[in-house]
Each structure stands twice: as C-alpha cells, then as structure tokens.
Design a protein around this motif. Sequence first.
Motif, mmCIF file in Angstrom:
data_model
loop_
_atom_site.group_PDB
_atom_site.id
_atom_site.type_symbol
_atom_site.label_atom_id
_atom_site.label_comp_id
_atom_site.label_asym_id
_atom_site.label_seq_id
_atom_site.Cartn_x
_atom_site.Cartn_y
_atom_site.Cartn_z
ATOM 1 N N ASN A 17 76.009 57.124 -5.591
ATOM 2 C CA ASN A 17 76.243 56.720 -4.205
ATOM 3 C C ASN A 17 77.738 56.740 -3.894
ATOM 4 O OD1 ASN A 17 75.522 55.925 -1.676
ATOM 5 N ND2 ASN A 17 74.499 54.044 -2.315
ATOM 6 N N SER A 18 78.268 55.686 -3.332
ATOM 7 C CA SER A 18 79.697 55.683 -2.987
ATOM 8 C C SER A 18 80.519 54.905 -4.020
ATOM 9 C CB SER A 18 79.887 55.076 -1.597
ATOM 10 O OG SER A 18 79.340 53.775 -1.590
ATOM 11 N N GLU A 19 79.877 54.524 -5.121
ATOM 12 C CA GLU A 19 80.562 53.715 -6.124
ATOM 13 C C GLU A 19 81.637 54.488 -6.880
ATOM 14 O OE1 GLU A 19 78.450 50.700 -8.452
ATOM 15 O OE2 GLU A 19 76.612 51.500 -7.561
ATOM 16 N N ALA A 20 81.437 55.785 -7.021
ATOM 17 C CA ALA A 20 82.423 56.613 -7.710
ATOM 18 C C ALA A 20 82.248 58.044 -7.225
ATOM 19 C CB ALA A 20 82.230 56.536 -9.217
ATOM 20 N N LYS A 21 83.200 58.887 -7.622
ATOM 21 C CA LYS A 21 83.107 60.299 -7.248
ATOM 22 C C LYS A 21 82.534 61.063 -8.440
ATOM 23 C CE LYS A 21 85.938 64.165 -5.811
ATOM 24 N NZ LYS A 21 87.304 64.693 -5.851
ATOM 25 N N LEU A 22 81.543 61.904 -8.198
ATOM 26 C CA LEU A 22 80.951 62.683 -9.285
ATOM 27 C C LEU A 22 81.477 64.109 -9.241
ATOM 28 C CD1 LEU A 22 78.791 62.977 -11.584
ATOM 29 C CD2 LEU A 22 77.167 63.615 -9.793
ATOM 30 N N VAL A 23 82.093 64.528 -10.364
ATOM 31 C CA VAL A 23 82.585 65.909 -10.451
ATOM 32 C C VAL A 23 81.793 66.628 -11.540
ATOM 33 C CG1 VAL A 23 84.580 67.380 -10.886
ATOM 34 C CG2 VAL A 23 84.895 65.160 -9.765
ATOM 35 N N ILE A 24 81.137 67.695 -11.150
ATOM 36 C CA ILE A 24 80.344 68.455 -12.128
ATOM 37 C C ILE A 24 80.983 69.829 -12.291
ATOM 38 C CG2 ILE A 24 78.099 69.511 -12.598
ATOM 39 C CD1 ILE A 24 76.936 67.148 -10.887
ATOM 40 N N ASP A 25 81.145 70.244 -13.537
ATOM 41 C CA ASP A 25 81.841 71.496 -13.793
ATOM 42 C C ASP A 25 81.134 72.245 -14.920
ATOM 43 O OD1 ASP A 25 83.754 73.480 -13.953
ATOM 44 O OD2 ASP A 25 84.973 72.336 -15.397
ATOM 45 N N GLY A 26 80.594 73.408 -14.600
ATOM 46 C CA GLY A 26 79.910 74.190 -15.635
ATOM 47 C C GLY A 26 79.356 75.473 -15.053
ATOM 48 N N PRO A 27 78.972 76.400 -15.927
ATOM 49 C CA PRO A 27 78.422 77.663 -15.448
ATOM 50 C C PRO A 27 77.003 77.460 -14.909
ATOM 51 C CG PRO A 27 78.238 77.547 -17.819
ATOM 52 C CD PRO A 27 78.963 76.308 -17.395
ATOM 53 N N SER A 28 76.531 78.426 -14.157
ATOM 54 C CA SER A 28 75.139 78.383 -13.717
ATOM 55 C C SER A 28 74.278 78.516 -14.961
ATOM 56 C CB SER A 28 74.860 79.542 -12.755
ATOM 57 O OG SER A 28 73.517 79.481 -12.357
ATOM 58 N N PHE A 29 73.490 77.490 -15.235
ATOM 59 C CA PHE A 29 72.804 77.434 -16.525
ATOM 60 C C PHE A 29 71.395 76.879 -16.345
ATOM 61 C CE2 PHE A 29 72.463 75.365 -20.864
ATOM 62 C CZ PHE A 29 72.347 76.561 -21.546
ATOM 63 N N MET A 30 70.417 77.638 -16.848
ATOM 64 C CA MET A 30 69.030 77.215 -16.688
ATOM 65 C C MET A 30 68.535 76.575 -17.989
ATOM 66 S SD MET A 30 68.554 78.286 -13.601
ATOM 67 C CE MET A 30 66.798 78.233 -13.217
ATOM 68 N N ILE A 31 67.902 75.407 -17.861
ATOM 69 C CA ILE A 31 67.371 74.760 -19.066
ATOM 70 C C ILE A 31 65.905 74.391 -18.871
ATOM 71 C CG2 ILE A 31 69.619 73.835 -19.757
ATOM 72 C CD1 ILE A 31 68.700 71.120 -18.758
ATOM 73 N N SER A 32 65.246 74.140 -19.985
ATOM 74 C CA SER A 32 63.816 73.826 -19.924
ATOM 75 C C SER A 32 63.606 72.456 -19.284
ATOM 76 C CB SER A 32 63.212 73.839 -21.328
ATOM 77 O OG SER A 32 63.607 72.678 -22.030
ATOM 78 N N ILE A 33 62.402 72.230 -18.808
ATOM 79 C CA ILE A 33 62.065 70.962 -18.158
ATOM 80 C C ILE A 33 62.233 69.800 -19.134
ATOM 81 C CG2 ILE A 33 60.162 69.707 -17.057
ATOM 82 C CD1 ILE A 33 59.090 72.526 -16.217
ATOM 83 N N GLU A 34 61.812 70.042 -20.381
ATOM 84 C CA GLU A 34 61.911 68.995 -21.401
ATOM 85 C C GLU A 34 63.377 68.622 -21.656
ATOM 86 O OE1 GLU A 34 59.891 70.125 -24.950
ATOM 87 O OE2 GLU A 34 59.810 68.072 -25.701
ATOM 88 N N ALA A 35 64.203 69.661 -21.861
ATOM 89 C CA ALA A 35 65.628 69.407 -22.120
ATOM 90 C C ALA A 35 66.263 68.696 -20.935
ATOM 91 C CB ALA A 35 66.344 70.731 -22.397
ATOM 92 N N CYS A 36 65.845 69.081 -19.737
ATOM 93 C CA CYS A 36 66.384 68.475 -18.527
ATOM 94 C C CYS A 36 66.032 66.986 -18.476
ATOM 95 C CB CYS A 36 65.829 69.213 -17.306
ATOM 96 S SG CYS A 36 66.709 68.826 -15.805
ATOM 97 N N THR A 37 64.804 66.661 -18.885
ATOM 98 C CA THR A 37 64.391 65.254 -18.928
ATOM 99 C C THR A 37 65.327 64.452 -19.840
ATOM 100 O OG1 THR A 37 62.119 66.032 -18.768
ATOM 101 C CG2 THR A 37 62.426 63.717 -19.333
#
Lengths: 281, 281
Positions: free
Chosen positions: A164-184
């Motif tokens: 939410n507004s509690e902090a700033k989220l910075v995400i940095d990485g290549p376009s990367f597809m992962i399995s549903i399990e790994a994502c969980t």
Amino acid sequence: MFRSVDIIKTIKLLKEENNTLKSKVQLSKTIIEDLEDQRLNITLKSLQELKKKNEKLNAQNIKLQKTEKELSIKNDHLEKAIENKNLLMKEIHHRVKNNLQLLSSLLSIQKRNNKVYDNSELIIGITNRITAISSLHQMLYQNFGSELINLEDYLNKTFKPIINSEAKLVIDGPSFMISIEACTYLGLILNELITNSLKHGWKTGNFKEKIIRISFHTPPPHFSLHYSDNGNGLIDTSSKEGFGKSIISLLITKQMTGKYKEYSKEGYNMEIEIPEKELSN
Amino acid sequence: MFRSVDIIKTIKLLKEENNTLKSKVQLSKTIIEDLEDQRLNITLKSLQELKKKNEKLNAQNIKLQKTEKELSIKNDHLEKAIENKNLLMKEIHHRVKNNLQLLSSLLSIQKRNNKVYDNSELIIGITNRITAISSLHQMLYQNFGSELINLEDYLNKTFKPIINSEAKLVIDGPSFMISIEACTYLGLILNELITNSLKHGWKTGNFKEKIIRISFHTPPPHFSLHYSDNGNGLIDTSSKEGFGKSIISLLITKQMTGKYKEYSKEGYNMEIEIPEKELSN
C-alpha cells in the motif's frame, strides 16, 4: 434371232447370279446380326460392370457421408466439451480466489471483533499469505490457459496492494516465467519478508523514504533473488525468528531446495539462490 | 422351242428380280449399319455417361475419405485435449488443496514458535477454516467430474479429523447433493459452530460423552439444518460473539440468504433454514 443354246446359257447365268445374290443377302444379314450381337454383348457387359461399380461407389459414398456427418457431430460435441472444460477451469480459479477472499474477510471480521488478545498483526500476516495465493489464482483466471506466471507481473499485482502506501516497492528483473508452484512458494517467502520489513524494518531513525527492493536474475543453473529494505537492518534475530523466519527457511530450503543468507547493509538484506529447475517444474 | 417374246420376257424378269435383289442387299446393309450405329452410339453414350459418373463418384469418394481421415485425426486430438483438460482440472484441485495445506503448515509452525501471545486458539480456528475448504478440493479432486458434493460425505470427511477424539460426531440426513459454493459456506458455518462447541461447550459439569449432532432435512422450498452439542448450552453470548458468531451470521444471512436461531435445550442448539435454491446454484 436368239440361238437356243445362248439363251439357255444366259438364263442359267442370270439364275445363278440371282441365287448368289440371294445367299449373299442372307449371309450379310447373318454376319451383320452376329457382329451386332457381339458388339452389343460387349458393351452391355461393360455397362453392367460399370453399373455395378457405380452402385458400389454410391453405397460407399453414402456410408462415407454418414460417417462424415457423425464425425462432424462428434467433433462439434468435443469442441463444445473443451469450451465447457475451459470455462470450468476458469470457474475453479475464480472460486478458489473467492474462497480465499472469503477466508480473508472472515479474518478481518475476527480482527475487528477480537478485543481480547492483541493479534491483529498475526491476522494481518495470515491474511497477506492468503492474498499471495489468491492473487495467483486471480492471474490464472485472467490469463487463462497459461501454465506459467510472469514473475514481475505477479509481484507487482500481489505486493503493491499489500504494501500500500507504507513503503515504495521497487522490482527489478528480466521478464521471467515461472511455474505456478514456484510462484506460490516465492509469493509466500516474499510475503513473510515484506511483513517483517513493514513490522520491524524502520523502527528507529528517520527515513526520507521507505523502500523495499526485490531484484532477481537468472544465470543458469540458478535463480537468484535479492530482497532488501533500506531500514535498520538485522537487529534482533531472536524476536524476528518467531514471525516468519522459520517459515522462510522451510519454504526456501525444503520446498525449493535452495539456500539463503541475510545480512545488514544499508538496511536488511536477504539473498536467495534456488536451482533453476525448481522454477519450471 | 422358245418363242422369242417369251424368252425376252423371262430374261427381263430375271434381270429385274436381280436388280431388286441387288438393291435389297444394298438397302438391308445400309439399314442394318444404321441401326448398328445407332445402338452403338446409344450404348457408347451410356458408357461414357456412366464412366463420367463413375469418375465423379470416385473423386467424391477420395475426397470424403480424406475428410474422414482429417476428422478422425481432429477427433483424436480433441479427445486427447479433453483428457488433458481433465487432468489439468484435477491438478488445479490438487494444487489448491496443497496450497491450503501449506497455509495450514505455516500456521502450525507459527503456533509452535509463537510464545509471545496466546493465540493458539485463534490459529486453530483459522487452520480449521482452511481445512474446511481444502477438504472440499480434495473431494473434488477425488470424485473428479462431479459438480455437486454429497453433503454427508463432506461433513464426515471434513469434521471427523477436526473433532478427532474430543467429541463424537453424529450426522443424520438424507443423501443430498449440494453445489460446491453452498458446500463451502456450510463447511465454514459448521466449522465455526464446532470450534465454538469444542472451546466453550463442555466447560462446567461432567459429561459421560461429548456429542456433536448435525442433522439436516430438505422439505422444499427450504433446507433445514439442526446443529447441537450436549454441553452447557448458550451461556455467555457476549464472549462467544467475538469468536465466530458474526462470521456465522454473515455466512447464513448474507451469503446464503437464510436465517437461524439458537437456544439451549440439553446443550447448545442452532437451527438454520436456507432457501433450497441457494444449495444448487
């Protein structure tokens, strides 16, 4: 005047010629009739054979047309069945998401009504975990048909609303597809880290901006993820232990056969390394 | 001797007859040839037509056989696709069940490690809710293909492990199939009731046997469920309120447009009435 002998000869000749002609007429008739009969027989035979062949082909044709029609109908049914299955699968994801949201709603009711113990933080942590999973099903429902999840997309959709507004989220990485399990698993790991940061990260000192940074790269045979906040860093391990560290450890080392280390450097840092194969299974 | 006139006449007659015969030979030849030609033409025409028809049928046949083969291949693909979809759907239920069990595991780790607050009861309550939903997905995974759930089956499979040896569960009702959604709600409602009974039900007094009874019947247009335990009955409403009563109220009245009443009679009792249509949607 005629000579008697000559006359007789002439008459005889004429009669002979006459007979020859008569037999010729008869013979030619017979021959022609025979020939005609023969020809007719041959063509009739051919005709009959052709007709037979024709009938056979026609029967085959009718049978084939019937089969084609049956197959077409079956095909239509199967296509409709697949469409239904797809709808059902979407429906399952939708229902799962709804059920998880229902669990969250029940938790928020409980948080509101529960004045006996101070467990709002516990409830928030659990709610966020449920959100990490329900967000996944929401994505599976929306990008239906895909078996893989775009990691950056998932992280943004899941953790921006939690932070939410509690902090700033910075995400940095290549376009990367992962399995549903790994994502969980990654979702749950990052949820614990984020919950920890929001709760303990910036306790002392003044911070111009609270920043949570998630960067990942994929040099084979590993997947590396670096989590950090710009807060106080690793302060009190023992108090943190109870709130998610053992969960993080379980998820990284047992579920994903990976490893991790944490340290202080301009805030809290955790480096996670996971075998690449764990992300595509 | 011949008379000259007679002889001339005879010769003339013979010659005439001869000529007639000659022209007859010629004429019959022509007629027969014509007839033969005609017949031949007719049969040749028929032959040609038949041959053409034959070729057309043959071409049609080849085309139909090709179509049939293509349709058969497509059919096989579609059947395989359906099989795959079915496997995928089973897989989703399995994964959802696993994810929910993972949430439960994380909660049980948290319960073990968390010595700061006494929230084991809260965690148990939440874990049981998750179990109520994961048990449903386990059933959907096992009885794959069914869109409806056998209520009694669900209640036994879900609540016998939750109640464990703490009380005896008696379920009484007709064989009744309900929708997955309705099953989710009923599962959560009964989970709260059971959690309440186990926590508050038998606080004072000695009980030879702790019994939880769930009976349901389905006189249209309503579905009625009677929940009871043989404990102390409704004692302290206000303390109960915080732990599930508002959740029960929400689920019965808002989610299922039903109503309920609770009273004491040989223990705690709740009677729930839900419009029949809510159970099949």
